[in-house]
Design a protein around this motif. Structure first.
Motif, PDB file in Angstrom:
ATOM      1  N   GLU A  38      -1.563   3.060   5.706  1.00  0.00           N
ATOM      2  CA  GLU A  38      -2.087   2.287   4.574  1.00  0.00           C
ATOM      3  C   GLU A  38      -3.440   2.839   4.119  1.00  0.00           C
ATOM      4  OE1 GLU A  38      -2.107  -1.690   6.047  1.00  0.00           O
ATOM      5  OE2 GLU A  38       0.018  -2.047   5.581  1.00  0.00           O
ATOM      6  N   LEU A  39      -4.275   3.264   5.068  1.00  0.00           N
ATOM      7  CA  LEU A  39      -5.570   3.834   4.720  1.00  0.00           C
ATOM      8  C   LEU A  39      -5.386   5.164   3.995  1.00  0.00           C
ATOM      9  CD1 LEU A  39      -8.637   3.564   4.873  1.00  0.00           C
ATOM     10  CD2 LEU A  39      -8.560   4.656   7.123  1.00  0.00           C
ATOM     11  N   GLU A  40      -4.470   5.987   4.490  1.00  0.00           N
ATOM     12  CA  GLU A  40      -4.189   7.268   3.826  1.00  0.00           C
ATOM     13  C   GLU A  40      -3.638   7.043   2.424  1.00  0.00           C
ATOM     14  OE1 GLU A  40      -3.299  10.355   7.509  1.00  0.00           O
ATOM     15  OE2 GLU A  40      -1.660   9.068   6.815  1.00  0.00           O
ATOM     16  N   SER A  41      -2.789   6.041   2.271  1.00  0.00           N
ATOM     17  CA  SER A  41      -2.225   5.712   0.953  1.00  0.00           C
ATOM     18  C   SER A  41      -3.324   5.227   0.015  1.00  0.00           C
ATOM     19  CB  SER A  41      -1.140   4.643   1.110  1.00  0.00           C
ATOM     20  OG  SER A  41      -0.639   4.249  -0.153  1.00  0.00           O
ATOM     21  N   GLU A  42      -4.226   4.393   0.536  1.00  0.00           N
ATOM     22  CA  GLU A  42      -5.321   3.858  -0.284  1.00  0.00           C
ATOM     23  C   GLU A  42      -6.247   4.966  -0.765  1.00  0.00           C
ATOM     24  OE1 GLU A  42      -9.234   0.999   0.413  1.00  0.00           O
ATOM     25  OE2 GLU A  42      -7.512   0.814   1.749  1.00  0.00           O
ATOM     26  N   LEU A  43      -6.515   5.934   0.113  1.00  0.00           N
ATOM     27  CA  LEU A  43      -7.423   7.024  -0.230  1.00  0.00           C
ATOM     28  C   LEU A  43      -6.718   8.166  -0.949  1.00  0.00           C
ATOM     29  CD1 LEU A  43      -9.514   7.155   3.073  1.00  0.00           C
ATOM     30  CD2 LEU A  43     -10.178   6.131   0.900  1.00  0.00           C
ATOM     31  N   GLY A  44      -5.389   8.191  -0.845  1.00  0.00           N
ATOM     32  CA  GLY A  44      -4.609   9.233  -1.510  1.00  0.00           C
ATOM     33  C   GLY A  44      -4.731  10.593  -0.866  1.00  0.00           C
ATOM     34  N   ILE A  45      -4.956  10.629   0.454  1.00  0.00           N
ATOM     35  CA  ILE A  45      -5.100  11.903   1.145  1.00  0.00           C
ATOM     36  C   ILE A  45      -4.792  11.711   2.628  1.00  0.00           C
ATOM     37  CG2 ILE A  45      -7.565  11.662   1.719  1.00  0.00           C
ATOM     38  CD1 ILE A  45      -7.843  14.645   0.852  1.00  0.00           C
ATOM     39  N   ARG A  46      -4.265  12.764   3.246  1.00  0.00           N
ATOM     40  CA  ARG A  46      -3.948  12.718   4.665  1.00  0.00           C
ATOM     41  C   ARG A  46      -5.231  12.839   5.489  1.00  0.00           C
ATOM     42  NH1 ARG A  46       0.624  13.400   7.687  1.00  0.00           N
ATOM     43  NH2 ARG A  46       1.833  13.847   5.805  1.00  0.00           N
ATOM     44  N   LEU A  47      -5.338  12.004   6.525  1.00  0.00           N
ATOM     45  CA  LEU A  47      -6.532  12.002   7.381  1.00  0.00           C
ATOM     46  C   LEU A  47      -6.313  12.696   8.718  1.00  0.00           C
ATOM     47  CD1 LEU A  47      -7.564   8.286   6.749  1.00  0.00           C
ATOM     48  CD2 LEU A  47      -8.595  10.328   5.731  1.00  0.00           C
ATOM     49  N   PHE A  48      -5.046  12.773   9.153  1.00  0.00           N
ATOM     50  CA  PHE A  48      -4.738  13.396  10.442  1.00  0.00           C
ATOM     51  C   PHE A  48      -3.633  14.427  10.290  1.00  0.00           C
ATOM     52  CE2 PHE A  48      -6.399   9.202  11.613  1.00  0.00           C
ATOM     53  CZ  PHE A  48      -7.330   9.535  12.590  1.00  0.00           C
ATOM     54  N   ALA A  60     -10.542  15.920   5.197  1.00  0.00           N
ATOM     55  CA  ALA A  60     -10.839  14.579   4.679  1.00  0.00           C
ATOM     56  C   ALA A  60     -11.112  13.611   5.827  1.00  0.00           C
ATOM     57  CB  ALA A  60      -9.679  14.073   3.825  1.00  0.00           C
ATOM     58  N   GLY A  61     -10.373  13.750   6.936  1.00  0.00           N
ATOM     59  CA  GLY A  61     -10.576  12.891   8.101  1.00  0.00           C
ATOM     60  C   GLY A  61     -11.947  13.096   8.715  1.00  0.00           C
ATOM     61  N   ARG A  62     -12.377  14.359   8.790  1.00  0.00           N
ATOM     62  CA  ARG A  62     -13.710  14.637   9.344  1.00  0.00           C
ATOM     63  C   ARG A  62     -14.801  14.048   8.451  1.00  0.00           C
ATOM     64  NH1 ARG A  62     -11.107  19.559  10.525  1.00  0.00           N
ATOM     65  NH2 ARG A  62     -11.961  20.571   8.668  1.00  0.00           N
ATOM     66  N   LEU A  63     -14.582  14.125   7.120  1.00  0.00           N
ATOM     67  CA  LEU A  63     -15.545  13.550   6.186  1.00  0.00           C
ATOM     68  C   LEU A  63     -15.614  12.032   6.348  1.00  0.00           C
ATOM     69  CD1 LEU A  63     -17.460  14.037   3.754  1.00  0.00           C
ATOM     70  CD2 LEU A  63     -15.469  13.703   2.268  1.00  0.00           C
ATOM     71  N   LEU A  64     -14.447  11.401   6.452  1.00  0.00           N
ATOM     72  CA  LEU A  64     -14.416   9.952   6.622  1.00  0.00           C
ATOM     73  C   LEU A  64     -15.050   9.543   7.948  1.00  0.00           C
ATOM     74  CD1 LEU A  64     -13.596   7.173   5.603  1.00  0.00           C
ATOM     75  CD2 LEU A  64     -11.343   7.517   6.656  1.00  0.00           C
ATOM     76  N   LEU A  65     -14.812  10.321   9.007  1.00  0.00           N
ATOM     77  CA  LEU A  65     -15.403  10.005  10.311  1.00  0.00           C
ATOM     78  C   LEU A  65     -16.923  10.043  10.230  1.00  0.00           C
ATOM     79  CD1 LEU A  65     -15.145   9.417  13.339  1.00  0.00           C
ATOM     80  CD2 LEU A  65     -14.955  11.885  13.723  1.00  0.00           C
ATOM     81  N   HIS A  66     -17.445  11.038   9.533  1.00  0.00           N
ATOM     82  CA  HIS A  66     -18.895  11.173   9.376  1.00  0.00           C
ATOM     83  C   HIS A  66     -19.488   9.912   8.757  1.00  0.00           C
ATOM     84  CE1 HIS A  66     -22.796  12.948   8.391  1.00  0.00           C
ATOM     85  NE2 HIS A  66     -22.616  12.565   7.137  1.00  0.00           N
ATOM     86  N   TYR A  67     -18.874   9.439   7.677  1.00  0.00           N
ATOM     87  CA  TYR A  67     -19.395   8.251   7.004  1.00  0.00           C
ATOM     88  C   TYR A  67     -19.112   6.969   7.791  1.00  0.00           C
ATOM     89  CZ  TYR A  67     -20.824  10.862   2.904  1.00  0.00           C
ATOM     90  OH  TYR A  67     -21.474  11.731   2.068  1.00  0.00           O
ATOM     91  N   THR A  68     -17.987   6.944   8.474  1.00  0.00           N
ATOM     92  CA  THR A  68     -17.656   5.763   9.276  1.00  0.00           C
ATOM     93  C   THR A  68     -18.666   5.567  10.396  1.00  0.00           C
ATOM     94  OG1 THR A  68     -15.297   6.020   8.791  1.00  0.00           O
ATOM     95  CG2 THR A  68     -15.871   4.645  10.668  1.00  0.00           C
ATOM     96  N   GLU A  69     -19.125   6.660  11.020  1.00  0.00           N
ATOM     97  CA  GLU A  69     -20.144   6.556  12.075  1.00  0.00           C
ATOM     98  C   GLU A  69     -21.421   5.933  11.537  1.00  0.00           C
ATOM     99  OE1 GLU A  69     -18.843  10.276  14.996  1.00  0.00           O
ATOM    100  OE2 GLU A  69     -20.309  10.606  13.392  1.00  0.00           O
ATOM    101  N   HIS A  70     -21.796   6.323  10.310  1.00  0.00           N
ATOM    102  CA  HIS A  70     -22.988   5.729   9.691  1.00  0.00           C
ATOM    103  C   HIS A  70     -22.782   4.242   9.418  1.00  0.00           C
ATOM    104  CE1 HIS A  70     -25.495   9.265   9.179  1.00  0.00           C
ATOM    105  NE2 HIS A  70     -24.437   9.948   8.742  1.00  0.00           N
TER     106      HIS A  70
END
Length: 298
Positions: A38-48, A60-70
């Motif tokens: 659902e998260l991948e569908s919402e963002l329109g890109i594969r994360l893993f 894209a997953g590494r980018l999201l992880l960076h912001y999620t940590e913040h």
């Protein structure tokens, strides 16, 4: 508050495992998969990337992880600051402790802390010092409490409590009759020690090195993964164990074990709080100060 899907994503990314993430979050593996899709569908890109049984982050997953940590850091700060305003704290704190501390030092502190702060969810990983440090670096923990200072430059070490490693023998064995031995005698007496990677063994090795003695110079008959295993071994073997005074104080008091002094040789050390460099979260700092005051009150 951090979006639940982001929490699921962060857990999968941290453990590189859907199964581990499900265990960590107390949900089913299909629920983890559903949230990630659902998260991948919402963002329109594969994360893993999913190749065979391996899971890796896409760009894209590494980018999201960076912001999620913040976001996670801000979320913890918000929950703590909100607790200050309400004078009632709620949140979570992930602790890790090396074996001796987790078994003999922390339980009383954790019990009292939980009574006073019932809405702070505590979890404790109990492992050897080396693995606790790795878990902190991998951001699986907020705070570690370990035996000894391995001087990892990614971590900050804060002295907590003084400890001493002592030589002990069991009352059922003939070595119990000894009151004192020399370092030369120590080399020939059968010894049982903690495992490689433990803080206790690191301290013992370092203190012996100061006397120009190497671990291989000793008659080590067994390395065991816990202090309780060592105590049980000593009850069935005419050997000496080198263990924390905190781990055997009750048995010494009741006469089951006895400290055998080693002439002109002491193995004192500190227990340390450890966290990643930078300002610790409010909950982390709260627990550090609480634990320090707990022992100052005793």
């Amino acid at each position: 508050m951090l979006n639940f899907r982001l929490r699921v994503f962060y857990s999968v990314a941290t453990f590189s495992s859907f199964t581990r993430a499900a265990e960590e979050m107390f949900i089913t593996q299909p629920a983890v998969t559903k949230n990630i899709k659902e998260l991948e569908s919402e963002l329109g890109i594969r994360l893993f990337n999913r190749i065979a049984n391996k899971i890796t982050l896409t760009e894209a997953g590494r980018l999201l992880l960076h912001y999620t940590e913040h976001v996670l850091t801000l979320d913890k700060k918000f929950m703590f600051d909100l607790g200050v305003l309400k004078q009632k704290f709620a949140g979570d704190l992930k602790l890790g402790a090396s074996t001796t501390i987790g078994q003999y030092v922390l339980p009383a502190i954790l019990a009292q802390f939980k009574r006073e702060q019932p809405d702070i969810e505590l979890s404790l990983l109990n492992d050897n010092t080396q693995r606790i440090e790795t878990a902190l670096i991998d951001k699986l923990l907020d705070l570690g409490i370990v035996e000894g200072n391995s001087k990892n430059n990614q971590l900050k070490y804060i002295p907590f409590l003084k400890d001493e490693i002592v030589a002990v023998a069991h009352s059922s064995q003939s070595l119990f009759e000894k009151d004192e031995i020399t370092l030369d005698e120590l080399k020939s007496i059968p010894l049982v020690l903690r495992e490689i990677g433990s803080g206790s063994l690191e301290v013992i090795t370092d203190k012996l090195k100061q006397k120009d003695i190497k671990l291989k110079d000793l008659n080590v008959v067994m390395h065991l993964g816990s202090t309780e295993s060592i105590k049980t071994f000593l009850a069935n073997s005419n050997s000496i164990g080198l263990i924390s005074i905190n781990a055997v104080s009750k048995e010494i008091a009741n006469g089951e074990f006895k400290i055998i002094d080693i002439a002109n040789f002491e193995m004192e050390r500190n227990f340390y709080f450890i966290h990643l460099h930078g300002v610790p979260s409010g909950f982390t700092e709260m627990f550090i100060q609480y634990a320090l005051s707990y022992y100052n009150r005793k």
